[in-house]
Design a protein around this motif. Structure first.
Motif, PDB file in Angstrom:
ATOM      1  N   VAL A 153      72.940  76.865  38.846  1.00  0.00           N
ATOM      2  CA  VAL A 153      72.480  76.318  40.145  1.00  0.00           C
ATOM      3  C   VAL A 153      73.006  75.561  40.475  1.00  0.00           C
ATOM      4  CG1 VAL A 153      70.160  75.259  40.942  1.00  0.00           C
ATOM      5  CG2 VAL A 153      70.324  76.798  39.256  1.00  0.00           C
ATOM      6  N   THR A 154      73.724  75.229  41.477  1.00  0.00           N
ATOM      7  CA  THR A 154      73.861  74.273  42.483  1.00  0.00           C
ATOM      8  C   THR A 154      73.657  73.496  43.316  1.00  0.00           C
ATOM      9  OG1 THR A 154      75.118  75.348  44.323  1.00  0.00           O
ATOM     10  CG2 THR A 154      76.452  75.883  42.779  1.00  0.00           C
ATOM     11  N   ALA A 155      74.369  71.952  42.906  1.00  0.00           N
ATOM     12  CA  ALA A 155      73.510  70.425  43.719  1.00  0.00           C
ATOM     13  C   ALA A 155      72.516  71.216  45.758  1.00  0.00           C
ATOM     14  CB  ALA A 155      74.134  69.398  43.825  1.00  0.00           C
ATOM     15  N   GLU A 156      74.078  71.839  46.191  1.00  0.00           N
ATOM     16  CA  GLU A 156      72.720  72.504  47.792  1.00  0.00           C
ATOM     17  C   GLU A 156      72.418  73.159  47.063  1.00  0.00           C
ATOM     18  OE1 GLU A 156      74.062  72.112  51.132  1.00  0.00           O
ATOM     19  OE2 GLU A 156      75.263  71.359  49.589  1.00  0.00           O
ATOM     20  N   GLU A 157      71.920  74.032  46.094  1.00  0.00           N
ATOM     21  CA  GLU A 157      70.815  74.883  46.504  1.00  0.00           C
ATOM     22  C   GLU A 157      69.926  74.532  45.891  1.00  0.00           C
ATOM     23  OE1 GLU A 157      73.368  79.309  45.025  1.00  0.00           O
ATOM     24  OE2 GLU A 157      72.414  77.266  43.352  1.00  0.00           O
ATOM     25  N   THR A 158      69.824  73.071  45.296  1.00  0.00           N
ATOM     26  CA  THR A 158      68.189  72.506  44.680  1.00  0.00           C
ATOM     27  C   THR A 158      68.270  71.643  45.678  1.00  0.00           C
ATOM     28  OG1 THR A 158      70.271  71.194  43.163  1.00  0.00           O
ATOM     29  CG2 THR A 158      68.938  72.961  42.566  1.00  0.00           C
ATOM     30  N   LYS A 159      69.337  70.922  46.878  1.00  0.00           N
ATOM     31  CA  LYS A 159      68.769  69.624  47.539  1.00  0.00           C
ATOM     32  C   LYS A 159      67.666  70.173  48.391  1.00  0.00           C
ATOM     33  CE  LYS A 159      71.294  67.585  51.221  1.00  0.00           C
ATOM     34  NZ  LYS A 159      73.113  66.678  51.808  1.00  0.00           N
ATOM     35  N   PRO A 160      66.920  68.888  48.254  1.00  0.00           N
ATOM     36  CA  PRO A 160      66.040  69.400  49.635  1.00  0.00           C
ATOM     37  C   PRO A 160      66.278  69.246  51.109  1.00  0.00           C
ATOM     38  CG  PRO A 160      65.498  66.961  48.349  1.00  0.00           C
ATOM     39  CD  PRO A 160      66.678  68.499  47.391  1.00  0.00           C
ATOM     40  N   PRO A 161      65.236  69.773  51.471  1.00  0.00           N
ATOM     41  CA  PRO A 161      65.511  70.001  53.158  1.00  0.00           C
ATOM     42  C   PRO A 161      65.723  68.018  53.541  1.00  0.00           C
ATOM     43  CG  PRO A 161      63.287  70.723  52.861  1.00  0.00           C
ATOM     44  CD  PRO A 161      64.271  70.906  51.597  1.00  0.00           C
ATOM     45  N   GLU A 162      66.849  68.216  54.644  1.00  0.00           N
ATOM     46  CA  GLU A 162      66.832  66.677  55.997  1.00  0.00           C
ATOM     47  C   GLU A 162      65.621  67.013  56.437  1.00  0.00           C
ATOM     48  OE1 GLU A 162      69.388  64.646  55.414  1.00  0.00           O
ATOM     49  OE2 GLU A 162      69.586  66.118  53.344  1.00  0.00           O
ATOM     50  N   PRO A 163      65.011  65.341  56.009  1.00  0.00           N
ATOM     51  CA  PRO A 163      63.911  64.833  56.524  1.00  0.00           C
ATOM     52  C   PRO A 163      64.072  64.589  58.254  1.00  0.00           C
ATOM     53  CG  PRO A 163      64.298  62.937  55.913  1.00  0.00           C
ATOM     54  CD  PRO A 163      65.791  64.530  55.257  1.00  0.00           C
ATOM     55  N   PHE A 164      63.573  65.110  59.295  1.00  0.00           N
ATOM     56  CA  PHE A 164      63.997  64.523  60.495  1.00  0.00           C
ATOM     57  C   PHE A 164      62.439  63.800  61.507  1.00  0.00           C
ATOM     58  CE2 PHE A 164      60.790  68.598  60.804  1.00  0.00           C
ATOM     59  CZ  PHE A 164      59.633  67.667  61.725  1.00  0.00           C
ATOM     60  N   GLY A 165      62.812  63.367  62.938  1.00  0.00           N
ATOM     61  CA  GLY A 165      62.276  62.150  62.959  1.00  0.00           C
ATOM     62  C   GLY A 165      61.795  62.508  64.850  1.00  0.00           C
ATOM     63  N   THR A 166      60.935  62.052  65.796  1.00  0.00           N
ATOM     64  CA  THR A 166      59.700  63.048  66.464  1.00  0.00           C
ATOM     65  C   THR A 166      60.108  61.168  67.066  1.00  0.00           C
ATOM     66  OG1 THR A 166      58.996  64.043  67.712  1.00  0.00           O
ATOM     67  CG2 THR A 166      57.652  62.750  65.653  1.00  0.00           C
ATOM     68  N   ASP A 167      59.802  60.905  68.293  1.00  0.00           N
ATOM     69  CA  ASP A 167      58.951  60.243  69.049  1.00  0.00           C
ATOM     70  C   ASP A 167      57.952  60.883  70.498  1.00  0.00           C
ATOM     71  OD1 ASP A 167      60.897  60.734  71.491  1.00  0.00           O
ATOM     72  OD2 ASP A 167      61.919  59.237  70.748  1.00  0.00           O
ATOM     73  N   GLY A 168      57.584  59.774  70.507  1.00  0.00           N
ATOM     74  CA  GLY A 168      56.317  60.124  72.131  1.00  0.00           C
ATOM     75  C   GLY A 168      55.701  59.047  72.543  1.00  0.00           C
ATOM     76  N   THR A 169      54.716  59.112  73.590  1.00  0.00           N
ATOM     77  CA  THR A 169      54.159  58.202  74.175  1.00  0.00           C
ATOM     78  C   THR A 169      52.444  58.878  73.951  1.00  0.00           C
ATOM     79  OG1 THR A 169      54.392  58.743  76.258  1.00  0.00           O
ATOM     80  CG2 THR A 169      55.800  56.980  75.644  1.00  0.00           C
ATOM     81  N   ILE A 170      51.556  57.563  73.740  1.00  0.00           N
ATOM     82  CA  ILE A 170      50.348  58.160  74.376  1.00  0.00           C
ATOM     83  C   ILE A 170      49.741  56.528  75.350  1.00  0.00           C
ATOM     84  CG2 ILE A 170      49.869  56.533  72.392  1.00  0.00           C
ATOM     85  CD1 ILE A 170      46.886  58.092  72.028  1.00  0.00           C
ATOM     86  N   THR A 171      49.513  57.194  76.100  1.00  0.00           N
ATOM     87  CA  THR A 171      48.606  56.638  77.629  1.00  0.00           C
ATOM     88  C   THR A 171      47.194  56.930  78.084  1.00  0.00           C
ATOM     89  OG1 THR A 171      51.595  57.269  79.131  1.00  0.00           O
ATOM     90  CG2 THR A 171      49.511  56.253  80.284  1.00  0.00           C
TER      91      THR A 171
END
Length: 143
Positions: A27-45
């Motif tokens: 098993v390679t490190a690439e196969e066990t690497k967790p998925p990369e997190p992402f971000g978001t943004d927005g506004t509430i008015t």
């Protein structure tokens, strides 16, 4: 003989399963690497706030909206209701539409069918991963 097998196992030689199966796949490190997190943004008015203010002036929720203010919690949960990321609202700013609060949420892990974004205790709005990744979310409270 046992020492020889142990040496081969430790240096990565192929091994055969106890029941005579095929050699195990490394098993390679690439196969066990967790998925990369992402971000978001927005506004509430808040549409019912800031009528007497000039655009760009600081503002905050009042009356029944006093919970919507700088530092109010933004929660993101996954499809099974697990809290996956949190953040908070930035300073409110008067806009033509009302009092707008920006937020940015980082470290959201991919893979859920959908996510729910909730500000304070106001009930959540469902978004897909694609919508969250795109950012620019816009929520409105008020009449």
């Amino acid at each position: 003989m046992a020492a020889c097998w142990l040496t081969v196992s430790l240096i990565g030689g192929d091994t055969v399963g106890a029941k005579g199966g095929s050699p195990s796949k490394a098993v390679t490190a690439e196969e066990t690497k967790p998925p990369e997190p992402f971000g978001t943004d927005g506004t509430i008015t808040l549409t019912d706030v800031g009528a007497d203010l000039e655009d760009g002036e600081p503002c905050s929720g009042t009356g029944g909206y006093s919970d919507i203010d700088f530092g109010a919690q933004v929660n993101i949960t996954d499809a099974v209701g697990t809290l996956v990321a949190t953040s908070s609202l930035g300073l409110g700013e008067k806009t033509e539409a009302g009092c707008a609060f920006a937020f940015t949420v980082d470290e959201i892990y991919p893979g859920s069918k959908f996510y729910t974004v909730e500000v304070s205790h106001r009930g959540g709005l469902t978004q897909t991963e694609t919508e969250l990744r795109a950012g620019g979310l816009e929520f409105t409270l008020g009449d």
